[in-house]
Write a protein that holds these residues in place. Structure first.
Motif, PDB file in Angstrom:
ATOM      1  N   ALA A 193       0.836  -1.198   0.000  1.00 59.44           N
ATOM      2  CA  ALA A 193       0.000   0.000   0.000  1.00 59.44           C
ATOM      3  C   ALA A 193       0.873   1.250   0.000  1.00 59.44           C
ATOM      4  O   ALA A 193       0.567   2.245  -0.681  1.00 59.44           O
ATOM      5  CB  ALA A 193      -0.934  -0.016   1.208  1.00 59.44           C
ATOM      6  N   GLY A 194       1.953   1.217   0.746  1.00 58.40           N
ATOM      7  CA  GLY A 194       2.892   2.336   0.715  1.00 58.40           C
ATOM      8  C   GLY A 194       3.526   2.507  -0.643  1.00 58.40           C
ATOM      9  O   GLY A 194       3.735   3.635  -1.114  1.00 58.40           O
ATOM     10  N   GLY A 241       4.793   7.331   1.406  1.00 56.13           N
ATOM     11  CA  GLY A 241       4.687   5.983   0.864  1.00 56.13           C
ATOM     12  C   GLY A 241       5.969   5.191   1.013  1.00 56.13           C
ATOM     13  O   GLY A 241       5.947   4.000   1.370  1.00 56.13           O
ATOM     14  N   MET A 242       7.113   5.823   0.767  1.00 52.24           N
ATOM     15  CA  MET A 242       8.380   5.127   0.928  1.00 52.24           C
ATOM     16  C   MET A 242       8.664   4.818   2.394  1.00 52.24           C
ATOM     17  O   MET A 242       9.198   3.748   2.724  1.00 52.24           O
ATOM     18  CB  MET A 242       9.514   5.959   0.327  1.00 52.24           C
ATOM     19  N   ILE A 243       8.310   5.727   3.285  1.00 56.71           N
ATOM     20  CA  ILE A 243       8.465   5.439   4.714  1.00 56.71           C
ATOM     21  C   ILE A 243       7.557   4.281   5.115  1.00 56.71           C
ATOM     22  O   ILE A 243       7.947   3.384   5.882  1.00 56.71           O
ATOM     23  CB  ILE A 243       8.160   6.704   5.528  1.00 56.71           C
ATOM     24  N   TRP A 244       6.348   4.281   4.605  1.00 60.96           N
ATOM     25  CA  TRP A 244       5.403   3.177   4.851  1.00 60.96           C
ATOM     26  C   TRP A 244       6.012   1.864   4.354  1.00 60.96           C
ATOM     27  O   TRP A 244       6.013   0.847   5.053  1.00 60.96           O
ATOM     28  CB  TRP A 244       4.107   3.497   4.120  1.00 60.96           C
ATOM     29  N   TRP A 257       0.586   3.215  12.657  1.00 62.29           N
ATOM     30  CA  TRP A 257       0.020   4.492  13.103  1.00 62.29           C
ATOM     31  C   TRP A 257       1.016   5.651  13.008  1.00 62.29           C
ATOM     32  O   TRP A 257       0.599   6.786  12.709  1.00 62.29           O
ATOM     33  CB  TRP A 257      -0.571   4.364  14.514  1.00 62.29           C
ATOM     34  N   PRO A 258       2.350   5.457  13.225  1.00 61.38           N
ATOM     35  CA  PRO A 258       3.244   6.607  13.022  1.00 61.38           C
ATOM     36  C   PRO A 258       3.271   7.070  11.560  1.00 61.38           C
ATOM     37  O   PRO A 258       3.436   8.268  11.292  1.00 61.38           O
ATOM     38  CB  PRO A 258       4.615   6.068  13.457  1.00 61.38           C
ATOM     39  N   VAL A 259       3.092   6.141  10.630  1.00 57.13           N
ATOM     40  CA  VAL A 259       3.071   6.510   9.217  1.00 57.13           C
ATOM     41  C   VAL A 259       1.835   7.351   8.921  1.00 57.13           C
ATOM     42  O   VAL A 259       1.901   8.385   8.228  1.00 57.13           O
ATOM     43  CB  VAL A 259       3.113   5.253   8.331  1.00 57.13           C
ATOM     44  N   PHE A 260       0.682   6.923   9.445  1.00 59.42           N
ATOM     45  CA  PHE A 260      -0.543   7.694   9.241  1.00 59.42           C
ATOM     46  C   PHE A 260      -0.431   9.071   9.903  1.00 59.42           C
ATOM     47  O   PHE A 260      -0.925  10.073   9.371  1.00 59.42           O
ATOM     48  CB  PHE A 260      -1.746   6.938   9.787  1.00 59.42           C
ATOM     49  N   ALA A 261       0.213   9.111  11.065  1.00 53.18           N
ATOM     50  CA  ALA A 261       0.394  10.402  11.739  1.00 53.18           C
ATOM     51  C   ALA A 261       1.263  11.333  10.901  1.00 53.18           C
ATOM     52  O   ALA A 261       0.988  12.541  10.808  1.00 53.18           O
ATOM     53  CB  ALA A 261       1.017  10.177  13.118  1.00 53.18           C
ATOM     54  N   PHE A 293      13.472  12.310   3.819  1.00 59.15           N
ATOM     55  CA  PHE A 293      14.605  11.593   3.237  1.00 59.15           C
ATOM     56  C   PHE A 293      15.488  11.009   4.333  1.00 59.15           C
ATOM     57  O   PHE A 293      15.961   9.863   4.236  1.00 59.15           O
ATOM     58  CB  PHE A 293      15.395  12.541   2.350  1.00 59.15           C
ATOM     59  N   LEU A 294      15.702  11.765   5.410  1.00 58.55           N
ATOM     60  CA  LEU A 294      16.498  11.250   6.523  1.00 58.55           C
ATOM     61  C   LEU A 294      15.795  10.075   7.204  1.00 58.55           C
ATOM     62  O   LEU A 294      16.446   9.098   7.619  1.00 58.55           O
ATOM     63  CB  LEU A 294      16.768  12.368   7.528  1.00 58.55           C
ATOM     64  N   LEU A 295      14.464  10.151   7.319  1.00 64.24           N
ATOM     65  CA  LEU A 295      13.717   9.030   7.890  1.00 64.24           C
ATOM     66  C   LEU A 295      13.838   7.781   7.018  1.00 64.24           C
ATOM     67  O   LEU A 295      13.967   6.656   7.539  1.00 64.24           O
ATOM     68  CB  LEU A 295      12.248   9.416   8.058  1.00 64.24           C
ATOM     69  N   ILE A 296      13.810   7.964   5.702  1.00 64.51           N
ATOM     70  CA  ILE A 296      13.967   6.816   4.796  1.00 64.51           C
ATOM     71  C   ILE A 296      15.336   6.187   4.991  1.00 64.51           C
ATOM     72  O   ILE A 296      15.471   4.950   5.060  1.00 64.51           O
ATOM     73  CB  ILE A 296      13.756   7.261   3.338  1.00 64.51           C
ATOM     74  N   LEU A 297      16.373   7.012   5.109  1.00 59.68           N
ATOM     75  CA  LEU A 297      17.725   6.478   5.333  1.00 59.68           C
ATOM     76  C   LEU A 297      17.791   5.696   6.640  1.00 59.68           C
ATOM     77  O   LEU A 297      18.414   4.625   6.708  1.00 59.68           O
ATOM     78  CB  LEU A 297      18.741   7.625   5.350  1.00 59.68           C
ATOM     79  N   ALA A 298      17.147   6.219   7.678  1.00 63.52           N
ATOM     80  CA  ALA A 298      17.162   5.528   8.965  1.00 63.52           C
ATOM     81  C   ALA A 298      16.441   4.185   8.873  1.00 63.52           C
ATOM     82  O   ALA A 298      16.891   3.172   9.445  1.00 63.52           O
ATOM     83  CB  ALA A 298      16.517   6.415  10.025  1.00 63.52           C
ATOM     84  N   LEU A 299      15.326   4.147   8.151  1.00 61.61           N
ATOM     85  CA  LEU A 299      14.589   2.892   8.012  1.00 61.61           C
ATOM     86  C   LEU A 299      15.376   1.881   7.172  1.00 61.61           C
ATOM     87  O   LEU A 299      15.341   0.674   7.450  1.00 61.61           O
ATOM     88  CB  LEU A 299      13.224   3.153   7.371  1.00 61.61           C
ATOM     89  N   VAL A 300      16.084   2.350   6.155  1.00 62.14           N
ATOM     90  CA  VAL A 300      16.929   1.440   5.366  1.00 62.14           C
ATOM     91  C   VAL A 300      17.991   0.814   6.251  1.00 62.14           C
ATOM     92  O   VAL A 300      18.261  -0.393   6.190  1.00 62.14           O
ATOM     93  CB  VAL A 300      17.554   2.190   4.179  1.00 62.14           C
ATOM     94  N   ALA A 301      18.615   1.642   7.110  1.00 65.02           N
ATOM     95  CA  ALA A 301      19.628   1.109   8.023  1.00 65.02           C
ATOM     96  C   ALA A 301      19.017   0.105   8.996  1.00 65.02           C
ATOM     97  O   ALA A 301      19.617  -0.947   9.290  1.00 65.02           O
ATOM     98  CB  ALA A 301      20.299   2.261   8.782  1.00 65.02           C
ATOM     99  N   ALA A 302      17.812   0.407   9.495  1.00 61.96           N
ATOM    100  CA  ALA A 302      17.154  -0.523  10.413  1.00 61.96           C
ATOM    101  C   ALA A 302      16.787  -1.821   9.713  1.00 61.96           C
ATOM    102  O   ALA A 302      16.915  -2.924  10.294  1.00 61.96           O
ATOM    103  CB  ALA A 302      15.911   0.141  11.013  1.00 61.96           C
TER     104      ALA A 302
END
Length: 754
Positions: A193-194, A241-244, A257-261, A293-302
């Motif tokens: 969906a994201g 969407g990419m963060i999702w 829920w953090p994505v929806f927020a 963009f920084l959040l996407i980088l953090a999620l990629v690392a996670a």
């Protein structure tokens, strides 16, 4: 539904559930493609509805307005032909900016909207016919006004943005609707969906920007407000969407829920900036884009940490991360970041949609898990090769800032540093980390040959299994049935490798290469195929060798039994002392020839004739007979090597004929003549005809019938019979013999050379 369900439930599923059957995925895809085409058509029509003004100044990179092939500078103004001089609009560089949201302040944005409103009134006053453009030097130019833009006048960047938006929607539709399992089943579990939201975001931004960024100076202010709103919400939609996606795929990292927020905050963020409740500088689009963009980088690392020990998920993540980081990074660094720092963009916003579309296509490949067994290596190598470009730019910028060198000198210096430092380090990293350690060729050859030389199928299977274990170190090796037809193949996205069983070994199934640290890939397929071919070829060579050895053993046994054995028995039972000696001499000569064949020593035609001549003379003189055997052309064949079969048959033929002449011929000389013309050998033995007829053929290989059989085996012909009081035996043989192979082939070559 299970077969044992009640018939009423099985036959009327729609009535029991109250829901209609979902249309087929292919039908849904056709409908989606139709909607995409319709949307793209609406975008084109909206853009064509804007007026076209020509000629107009263009904004150069240095911020100066210039007319093509005309003056340049500030001070350009536009007015209706009949308007008073004070109503002219001074053309500022901000009016030519691609995206009004890139303006640095609320005042600049307000001035932009005010200018658009005045241009609209001016066009209405001029009746959409003609305007007057005044240059910085006071010169005047007439500006033609077309109420609509011709299709041929649409710039290339418009079509680039339209294609980028359409391609993302098409990729999203194909993946979501045709993906195995359906979009509904995988959306929540894998973040599809994201992925879909990101595609809608890219398409919305590209379609709206295609209309207003390619305008001919003017666009209706109301339409501009709606288009820029769609553009910014689309940009936020792509980020959300990419963060999702990365929060759920490949591994679930957090609830939704953090994505929806974040999505709700993005909408409020945009509304606050447009309503004027918050200062425009505090709620700029580029600021929130950078945070996303920084959040996407953090999620990629996670995700990289979460996929440890899962090579398939890790490979998909590498491709996802590469696509998103490179594409988003290009957009952020070249478009969003300069705007946030009040600097001109380093890339046209329209062209910036190309890396965004590339992100989406790369993400789709990773979600479809296409060729995951190669994606990890491609991603790592691409990161390294792009690193050299970034390092050159960084070194060049550092030298410009710190040393204040001229551009050519700084470029040369940066290239030297990259050549001396980066490239050697990069090659070392590739050799150490990326280049898989290949086994030694000698080891591979020895392993494959060892498999082929095992005695039976279980031993070959054990050797083949051990070789696969040494090469790939899989966590598990399953042995399949020997009769299972298996070719080298990858299974489960590279988690498993099917290996055929060569040379009678059982096929194998390997899982989790390198103890689960990587996927099997195309290189493994090629290696297995080569090893299997090598083992199979070795097994064929071994079978051919065993066949040849068995044939050689049978030949030796036949020669020992038929020739040596029969002559020894004949000598044992013979009452004639001379005949007994004759049999013993022939038996010893046969043993010598057999030993020569076993030792592999080559015997030429001239050498054989010399031995046969000496042996025949000794036998004749022992019986008081005279042998006349003059030398001929055959004695000159010093390089013609004879095959063993020809040597044995020709010798036995001559001995049989000589024995008949010695024991059954009349008194007088025995004449032998051997001739060779390069292609055929003629051997003729003549003796006075006696009163007794030749001995009949026996089991000991004697007689004319036996001689005829030997000549026929050599592909020749035998004639024998009385002629004017003498008995003649003549053999005509092809020499060298065709299709003999081995020594016969050597004889053919030597005969041709001589």
């Amino acid at each position: 539904m299970p077969d044992n369900a009640p018939k009423s439930v099985r036959s009327e599923p729609a009535r029991s559930t109250g829901r209609r059957a979902r249309p087929a995925p292919l039908l849904l895809l056709v409908m989606a493609l139709g909607a995409i085409v319709l949307t793209a058509g609406v975008v084109v029509l909206l853009r064509l509805s804007l007026p076209q003004l020509t000629p107009l100044p263009v904004l150069r990179q240095d911020g100066v307005l210039a007319l093509q092939d005309g003056p340049s500078g500030l001070g350009w103004s536009l007015a209706a032909p009949t308007a008073p001089k004070g109503e002219a609009i001074v053309l500022q560089p901000d009016l030519f900016i691609e995206d009004p949201d890139m303006l640095e302040s609320t005042a600049a944005r307000t001035a932009f909207i005010t200018a658009q409103t005045r241009i609209a009134a001016m066009l209405a006053q001029a009746g959409n016919e003609e305007l007057l453009l005044t240059g910085p030097g006071g010169e005047s130019h007439k500006v033609a006004v077309l109420p609509q833009t011709p299709l041929s006048a649409l710039p290339g960047v418009f079509w680039v943005q339209l294609l980028a938006g359409s391609s993302t929607l098409i990729v999203a539709a194909v993946l979501l609707l045709l993906r195995p399992g359906g979009a509904d089943q995988g959306a929540g579990r894998q973040g599809l969906a994201g992925f879909g939201l990101a595609g809608l975001g890219v398409a919305g931004s590209a379609f709206s920007a295609a209309i207003y960024s390619t305008r001919s100076l003017f666009i209706p202010p109301d339409l501009l407000e709606w288009l820029t709103l769609v553009n910014q919400l689309g940009t936020f939609g792509f980020g959300v969407g990419m963060i999702w996606l990365f929060s759920q795929y490949p591994r679930r990292l957090m609830p939704l829920w953090p994505v929806f927020a974040l999505a709700g905050f993005s909408v409020l963020y945009e509304m606050a900036g447009r309503s004027g409740l918050v200062d425009y500088e505090l709620v700029r689009v580029q600021t929130l884009v950078g945070v996303m963009f920084l959040l996407i980088l953090a999620l990629v690392a996670a995700q990289h940490r979460a996929t440890r020990g899962r090579p398939a998920d890790r490979a998909a993540l590498l491709w996802l991360g590469l696509s998103v980081i490179l594409g988003s990074g290009i957009f952020v660094l070249l478009v969003a970041l300069p705007a946030a720092l009040d600097r001109p963009a380093l890339m046209s916003q329209g062209m910036a949609f190309i890396p965004l579309a590339a992100i989406y296509i790369g993400t789709a490949l990773a979600l479809a898990r296409w060729r995951l067994f190669d994606l990890d290596r491609w991603a790592l190598r691409l990161f390294l090769y792009l690193g050299v470009v970034a390092l050159i730019a960084a070194v060049d910028a550092l030298l410009l800032l710190l040393v204040s060198l001229s551009t050519p000198v700084s470029l040369v210096s940066s290239m030297a540093l990259v050549g001396l430092i980066y490239l050697p380090l990069r090659d070392r990293v590739i050799d150490r980390w990326l280049a898989r350690r290949q086994p030694d060729l000698a080891t591979l050859h020895a392993g494959a040959v060892s498999v082929a030389l095992q005695l039976d199928s279980p031993a070959r299977t054990a050797a083949w299994r051990a070789l696969m274990q040494r090469l790939f170190r899989p966590l598990e090796i399953s042995t399949l049935s020997v009769d299972t037809p298996v070719g080298p193949a990858l299974e489960e996205e590279g988690l498993a490798l099917l290996v055929p069983g060569p040379a009678g070994a059982a096929p194998l199934r390997l899982t989790w290469a390198e103890t689960g640290r990587r996927l099997f890939d195309q290189g493994d397929l090629r290696l297995v195929r080569q090893l299997a071919d090598l083992a199979a070829t070795t097994a064929q060579d071994r079978a051919a060798l065993e066949t040849a050895l068995a044939s050689e053993r049978r030949r030796i046994a036949r020669d020992l039994h038929d020739d040596v054995g029969s002559r020894l028995l004949s000598s044992l039972h013979s009452r004639d002392e001379d005949q007994r000696k004759d049999f013993l001499i022939e038996a010893l000569a046969d043993l010598r020839q057999i030993a020569t064949g076993l030792a592999g020593r080559e015997v030429t035609l001239s050498a054989l004739l010399g031995e046969m001549r000496a042996e025949s003379r000794t036998r004749a003189e022992a019986l008081g007979r005279r042998l006349v055997w003059p030398a001929g052309r055959a004695d000159d064949a010093e390089h013609l090597v004879l095959p063993y079969d020809l040597l044995r048959n020709f010798t036995a033929l001559h001995r049989e004929a000589l024995s008949n002449a010695l024991h059954h011929g009349g008194d007088g000389p025995i004449e032998v003549a051997t001739d060779w013309d390069g292609a055929r050998l003629t051997h003729r033995l003549t003796n006075p005809q006696g009163t007794a007829s030749p001995r009949p053929a026996t089991n000991r290989g004697q007689g004319l019938a036996n001689m005829a059989a030997r000549v026929a085996a050599m592909g020749g012909s035998l004639t024998s019979g009385p002629d004017a009081g003498r008995f003649i035996v003549m053999a005509d043989l092809p020499l060298p013999l065709p299709d003999m192979g081995g020594a016969g082939a050597t004889a053919n070559r030597l005969a041709s050379a001589s």
